[in-house]
Design a protein around this motif. Structure first.
Motif, mmCIF file in Angstrom:
data_model
loop_
_atom_site.group_PDB
_atom_site.id
_atom_site.type_symbol
_atom_site.label_atom_id
_atom_site.label_comp_id
_atom_site.label_asym_id
_atom_site.label_seq_id
_atom_site.Cartn_x
_atom_site.Cartn_y
_atom_site.Cartn_z
ATOM 1 N N GLY A 1 28.815 32.136 45.307
ATOM 2 C CA GLY A 1 30.142 31.531 45.182
ATOM 3 C C GLY A 1 30.307 30.508 46.271
ATOM 4 O O GLY A 1 29.333 30.041 46.850
ATOM 5 N N GLU B 1 36.008 31.681 47.055
ATOM 6 C CA GLU B 1 36.426 31.371 45.694
ATOM 7 C C GLU B 1 35.494 32.012 44.675
ATOM 8 O O GLU B 1 34.315 31.686 44.591
ATOM 9 C CB GLU B 1 36.422 29.848 45.513
ATOM 10 N N GLN B 2 36.057 32.942 43.923
ATOM 11 C CA GLN B 2 35.360 33.591 42.814
ATOM 12 C C GLN B 2 33.921 33.925 43.185
ATOM 13 O O GLN B 2 32.968 33.553 42.509
ATOM 14 C CB GLN B 2 35.415 32.708 41.575
ATOM 15 N N GLY C 1 30.949 36.011 43.330
ATOM 16 C CA GLY C 1 30.434 37.105 42.512
ATOM 17 C C GLY C 1 29.315 37.809 43.229
ATOM 18 O O GLY C 1 28.537 37.193 43.947
ATOM 19 N N GLN D 1 33.776 40.610 41.549
ATOM 20 C CA GLN D 1 34.188 39.211 41.682
ATOM 21 C C GLN D 1 35.351 39.177 42.664
ATOM 22 O O GLN D 1 36.326 39.909 42.504
ATOM 23 C CB GLN D 1 34.597 38.646 40.335
ATOM 24 N N THR E 1 37.936 36.751 44.979
ATOM 25 C CA THR E 1 38.521 35.522 45.491
ATOM 26 C C THR E 1 39.432 35.931 46.636
ATOM 27 O O THR E 1 40.256 36.845 46.476
ATOM 28 C CB THR E 1 39.333 34.787 44.416
ATOM 29 N N HIS F 1 37.965 41.891 41.517
ATOM 30 C CA HIS F 1 37.670 42.503 40.207
ATOM 31 C C HIS F 1 36.388 43.298 40.338
ATOM 32 O O HIS F 1 35.356 42.752 40.742
ATOM 33 C CB HIS F 1 37.495 41.427 39.131
ATOM 34 N N ARG G 1 43.680 37.620 34.254
ATOM 35 C CA ARG G 1 43.588 36.189 33.983
ATOM 36 C C ARG G 1 42.531 35.500 34.871
ATOM 37 O O ARG G 1 41.965 34.486 34.520
ATOM 38 C CB ARG G 1 44.967 35.555 34.225
ATOM 39 N N THR G 2 42.276 36.071 36.016
ATOM 40 C CA THR G 2 41.348 35.427 36.959
ATOM 41 C C THR G 2 39.915 35.943 36.848
ATOM 42 O O THR G 2 39.055 35.547 37.637
ATOM 43 C CB THR G 2 41.843 35.658 38.392
ATOM 44 N N VAL G 3 39.676 36.829 35.856
ATOM 45 C CA VAL G 3 38.305 37.335 35.702
ATOM 46 C C VAL G 3 37.461 36.249 35.035
ATOM 47 O O VAL G 3 37.865 35.644 34.043
ATOM 48 C CB VAL G 3 38.300 38.624 34.852
ATOM 49 N N LYS G 4 36.286 35.994 35.602
ATOM 50 C CA LYS G 4 35.404 34.980 34.995
ATOM 51 C C LYS G 4 34.394 35.638 34.078
ATOM 52 O O LYS G 4 33.867 36.694 34.387
ATOM 53 C CB LYS G 4 34.673 34.216 36.105
#
Lengths: 121, 1035
Positions: free
Chosen positions: B797, B809-810, B812, B821, B823, B841, B1032-1035
């Protein structure tokens, strides 16, 4: 057998309580009265007319300029604050206003915790 | 025979008798004084226009036998003039001239043979308008008489001229000249005729004075004078000896005594030819007191007027001290502070033509021996001064004169100097080509150093310098036109200056002007090279440096040229350098490089300093604060100084490129050793480029590459410092790295607001302050990362730090517990007001590992430890922290959602308490079909929104609130098979006193859409809001 009686006793009591707990008519508070800066001890809440607000606690060395933002709605006596976090996610808080005048406000949450505010300039 | 002789004798005697009778008759009867005197007296006015008188004139014969003589007595000539000291022009007491009687009688010739004059008084006077009292002769009858002068005698055949007791005065008011002499006697013996002469002349005089008061005043006084001339004239040849003695002569010009009571003698043997006009001198000698010059050679006057000279001269041994004593003081004024002595010998020659436009060449040799020299301003007395020099002087126009110093040597103290060389054109540009050698004992230098300079010098210096220059260039330090090469060898140097000490067993310095080497960056004028095997420099209580096998090569531009900035380089090559300063120590093997100072190419007014450095090993310690050691290191530093800039960085515009291997850095404040296997970067005023950097810090190893840009604008405050870096690591301990960069760029000016509310612990805390004014992104690829004792794998990341905000930022990664994950935001607004937010997450989470990895989750969701299995966990939380990282509870916000299937609810004491009143069947492991939990954290309160647990035949709703002190107010309500509700209150730390009470149900209709009330609907909406905002923020 004792377990059976116990269950029935609890059920009967529950039913009695359920029927006896009819809520009174919900009051309707004026949103305009809510707008302003409120203080409860070291805790401050500020409601702006556009539905935004902020809160801070000077006991934690936080100033008004550093206050955390929220949005708010007032439906009758139900005050809902939505604290939207910077990193994502929302923390909703709902309160039931019991008193709201141009100088004082009292609300309580679903667990019976109430807080009294006075309006400050 | 006898008769003939008798007759002849009688005849001659008769003739002689007749002659004597005739002479007697003539003298005593015919030419008596009484008859002659009036005749002469009457004739005098025809020849002399002024008043004359004459006492007596008579003829002599017997007193002047065998010559006739004319005898005059008391001849007086008077011509009075105003201001003339006397009205008498001349007075002759007694004068006799004789002529040859036989030539007069038989050849009718007047041959002058003797002349006697006694007691002559002369007074020659010319007034200011040019009228003279000796202008007494009548004008020529024919104004244009062109007949040549004729002697009144047919032949001069002088045998004796004797003039005695002459007193003469000469005064010319017009020319302002006066001469006076007394007791002058002249005696000439010999033969003098028109062709030949053989004479001995003696001239003596008493005091003679000469004065001239024209534009230049001159006066001379001769107490006595004696001149002897003994010579022959044979046809055109003259040969003789001339001696002149002036035992007491004084000469003054313009009030300067050039000679005072000097003793002058001239001895002049000569040979001359009147026809060829050649004069030959042989051992001629002129002496002033003890200073003599001998002359030899000849001079010939040509018909053209040229004088061809070929003379040699040499002096006797001149004592310089005595010589200076007779030199007029006006010329020794500049030597007043000089004390000089010694013996000098001067010799030379004068050769060539002398005329109106040409001068002969003078060659002179000077030899000075056993000299001493001292100068008042110079704290040295030079001894054994020896000089051997020669000069060739050609005073003619456009000709060059030169001088050669064959040897000049001197000693002072334990030091000695010598010089040799030559100087051309010494009367004009003075072009010198000299070699100077000096053996200098350094303690001898001390006297020329300032008295307040407390320096102790030991050692010796040997210098050998060759230089070519002209005197003007030296005077003006015009280095471009000076050629100088030299070596200076220093041995056993031991200098103590104040608290500074320097020692070296030897040092060799070579200087070349112009430079022996060229510089690529500027035109080098001067080069110097210093080599020393061992140099120690120490300053007491400051630093101690030792350099071994040091070579310094220095090049410099013309440092005397004030129109251009100085340029210089110093290349150094040192085998070993060790330095200690206070707690700092440096030990370097083979440091080498070059330092260059030159004008900037862009703006020549800005000086640029450049340094290239490399070394094989470097070891540096700063007490216990810092330790650095490297193997090969190469550093290039450059700075261009711009004095117009106020900011220090912009003023120096630094450039740096570094390339080194196997370095180790140990910082006291950062416990892990920082090992740097390799680093290579270029830093310019605008950007930093790290092309390679491999670093091992404690448990972390990483390779950092990338660029930082905008540095200049960042310094100017115009923009953020921007950076893009790649961080690749096998293993990284995140906590250690955060400690390393903590606080960069922060100036905590907000402490004032904290003082009122901060505790001592907070005040002493040193939190991580995110750098401000920068926008740096770190792209991370970390195989294994350790954070708070948790191992994270495949961390990928980017970490962005932008103006005081750090954003992970995000990111992983995976760990034993889950795929994750993350952030995160960390913002250090001020020291006691730090913002931290995470969006976390955990997918397919192992609940046990999760609690181990993030212990605070157990605080927020304590019931999680009752479950086993894998779940999805979504968490967002933010809060402000105090300086010591304590939570500011009033700012804590959080939301979490947990979704799981096929979980195991562990049978523990809490479950037992719950299961009994709700009629759950207890098993060791109770399977939970599904779980969907939403909860929020607000300040100190955790609200557990209602969720359903399905387990066996049981289905229950759980909700509640608790705080972070573990005070619970939970509600558990069964939906099937029976409807019961249980309230649990109390603190888990006091489990035995927790209350488990049956209470009325309240979620009966929540899961029946057609029957749920407004509050229940709102609760479900909020649950959905919480869950969706998290996912909503899960990639």
């Amino acid at each position: 057998m004792k377990k059976f009686y116990f269950i029935w006793t609890v059920a009967i009591i529950t039913v009695i309580i359920a029927f006896c707990s009819c809520s009174p008519t919900e009051p309707n508070f004026d949103k305009a009265l809510l707008v302003g800066k409120w203080q409860s001890g070291t805790l401050f809440e500020k409601y702006l007319s556009g539905g935004s607000g902020s809160t801070w606690d000077t006991a934690d060395d936080v100033t008004e300029a550093e206050a955390q933002k929220f949005t708010w709605t007032l439906e009758k006596s139900t005050l809902t604050q939505l604290h939207i976090m910077e990193v994502g996610g929302t923390v909703p808080k709902t309160y039931t206003i019991t008193t709201l005048t141009d100088s004082t406000m009292t609300y309580r949450d679903d667990y019976g915790t109430s807080r009294k505010f006075v309006k400050v300039k | 025979m006898n008769k003939a002789l008798k007759i002849t004798g009688i005849t001659l005697l008769s003739l002689l008798g007749v002659i004597l009778i005739v002479v007697a008759v003539a003298m005593w009867i015919v030419f008596t004084p009484e008859k002659l005197t009036p005749i002469v007296r009457n004739q005098l006015p025809k020849f002399i226009t002024c008043e004359t008188s004459l006492d007596n004139v008579d003829l002599t014969f017997f007193s002047t036998f065998p010559d006739f003589g004319l005898h005059l007595e008391n001849v007086c000539i008077k011509n009075p003039m105003p201001e003339s000291p006397s009205d008498t022009v001349a007075f002759i007491e007694d004068c006799t001239a004789t002529v040859n009687l036989m030539a007069f009688l038989f050849d009718d010739k007047v041959i002058l043979e003797n002349f006697y004059l006694q007691h002559l008084f002369a007074n020659l006077y010319t007034d200011s308008i040019g009228k003279s009292n000796f202008d007494i002769f009548p004008p020529s009858e024919e104004e244009n008489d062109t007949t040549p002068f004729a002697m009144p005698f047919d032949v001069i055949n002088l045998k004796t001229i004797k003039i005695s007791d002459v007193t003469a005065f000469y005064a010319d008011k017009q020319a302002k000249i006066s001469v006076e002499t007394h007791n002058l006697n002249l005696n000439i013996q010999g033969l003098l005729d028109n062709e030949n002469a053989n004479i001995k002349t003696t001239l003596e005089s008493g005091e003679t004075t000469f004065n001239m008061n024209d534009s230049t005043s001159i006066s001379a006084v001769l107490k006595t004078l004696e001149l002897n001339i003994d010579g022959d004239k044979n046809g055109n040849d003259l040969k003789g000896d001339l001696t002149l003695s002036l035992p007491d002569i004084s000469f003054n010009m313009d009030n300067v005594d050039f000679v005072k009571s000097g003793n002058v003698t001239v001895t002049l043997p000569f040979f001359a030819n009147i026809n060829t006009k050649k004069l030959i001198l042989d051992k001629a000698k002129i002496t002033l007191n003890d200073f003599a010059i001998s002359l030899n050679g000849q001079a010939t006057s040509k018909e053209s007027g040229d004088i061809d000279m070929n003379l040699t001269f040499d002096s006797n041994n001149w004592n310089i001290k005595q010589l200076l004593q007779i030199v007029p003081s006006v010329y020794t004024e500049s030597l007043k502070e000089i004390t000089i002595n010694g013996d000098a010998l001067i010799s030379g020659s004068v050769q060539g033509i002398y005329n109106d436009s040409l001068l002969p060449q003078i060659n002179a040799n000077l030899q000075l021996s056993q000299g001493t020299f001292a100068y008042k301003g110079l704290p040295y007395n030079f001894r054994d001064v020896n000089l051997k020099a020669a000069a060739a002087l050609n005073l003619n126009k456009n000709e060059i004169s030169s001088a050669i110093i064959q040897n000049l040597s001197a000693k002072t103290g334990s030091s000695s100097f010598s010089a040799s060389g030559k100087a051309d054109d010494i009367l004009n540009k003075i072009l010198c080509d000299i070699q100077l050698k000096a053996s200098l004992n350094l303690p001898d230098v001390k006297p020329i150093l300032p008295k307040d300079m407390h320096i102790d010098l030991k050692g010796n210096t040997v210098a050998d310098i060759k230089a070519k220059f002209n005197l003007d260039d030296i005077a003006n330090l015009n280095l471009k036109k000076i050629h100088a090469n030299g070596t200076i060898d220093i041995s056993n140097l031991d200098v103590t200056y104040d608290s500074l000490l320097a020692q070296t067993p030897s040092a060799h310095l070579t200087i070349n002007l112009p430079s022996a080497k060229d510089s690529k960056k500027f035109k080098a004028l001067l080069s110097a090279k210093l080599t020393t095997p061992d140099l120690k420099v120490k300053m007491i209580d400051s630093f101690d440096v030792r350099l071994q096998n040091t070579d310094l090569d220095i090049l410099s531009s013309n440092f005397m040229d004030t129109t251009q900035m100085l340029s210089a380089t110093c290349a150094f090559n040192i085998k070993h350098l060790a330095a200690i300063m206070d707690t700092i120590s440096v030990d370097v093997t083979q440091p080498q490089g070059e330092i260059t100072l030159s004008p900037s190419r862009r703006n020549p007014k800005h000086p640029r300093l450049q340094c290239n450095y490399s070394s094989q090993n470097l070891l540096a310690d700063m007490g216990s604060t810092l330790h650095i050691d490297t193997k090969y290191i190469k550093i290039g530093v450059a700075t261009t100084y711009d004095e117009t800039q106020e900011n220090l960085y912009l003023r120096f515009n630094p450039r740096l490129n570094v390339d080194f291997n196997e370095g180790n850095i140990q910082l006291a404040q950062v416990k892990p050793l920082i090992r740097i296997p390799a680093i290579k970067f270029d830093f310019s005023p605008r950007q930093l480029s790290i092309s390679d950097s491999r670093v091992i810090i404690g448990e972390s190893d990483f390779k950092l590459t990338g660029e930082a840009t905008n540095i200049r604008k960042y310094i100017k405050g115009q923009d953020l410092l921007k950076g893009q870096f790649d961080f690749v690591s096998e293993k990284t301990n995140i906590n250690q790295l955060m400690d390393l960069v903590s606080g960069f760029g922060n100036n905590d000016s907000t402490t004032v607001t904290e003082t009122a509310t901060t505790t001592p612990a907070e005040a002493e805390a040193n939190p991580f302050m995110v750098p401000k004014g920068i926008d740096v992104t770190l792209h991370t690829v970390i195989k294994n990362a350790v954070f708070n004792d948790n191992l994270l794998q495949n961390v990928g990341g980017q970490l962005t730090i932008k103006d005081g905000v750090a954003v992970l930022e995000q990111m992983g990664f995976t760990c034993d517990a889950a795929k994750m994950q993350l952030t995160a935001i960390y913002r250090s607004e001020r020291r006691n007001h730090l913002f931290a937010g995470i969006n976390f997450h955990l997918l397919n989470i192992d609940i046990k590992q999760l609690i181990h990895m993030v212990p605070c989750i157990d605080t927020i969701v304590p019931m999680l430890k009752s479950f086993e299995g894998r779940a999805q966990f979504h968490l967002s939380a933010e809060t402000y922290l105090k300086a010591n990282y304590d939570l500011k509870m009033s700012t804590l916000r959080g939301a979490a959602a947990i979704e799981g299937k096929d979980l195991v609810l562990m049978d523990n004491e809490t479950f037992g308490k719950i299961a009994k009143p709700l009629l759950f069947s207890r098993k060791t492991k109770n399977l939970v079909d599904s779980l969907s939990v939403e909860m929020t954290v607000f300040r100190n309160e955790v609200d557990l929104y209602p969720f359903i647990i399905s387990m066996d035949n049981y289905s229950a709703v759980v909700s509640g609130r608790y705080d972070l002190s573990q005070n619970y107010n939970a509600h558990i309500e069964t939906l099937s098979p029976i409807r019961l509700a249980l309230q649990i209150k109390g603190n888990t730390s006091d489990f035995d006193n927790m209350k488990f009470d049956l209470v009325p149900t309240k979620y009966s209709n929540m899961y029946k859409p057609e029957r749920r009330n407004v509050n229940q609907a709102r609760v479900l909406e909020l649950k959905q809001l919480i869950s969706e905002s998290l996912k909503r923020t899960v990639k």
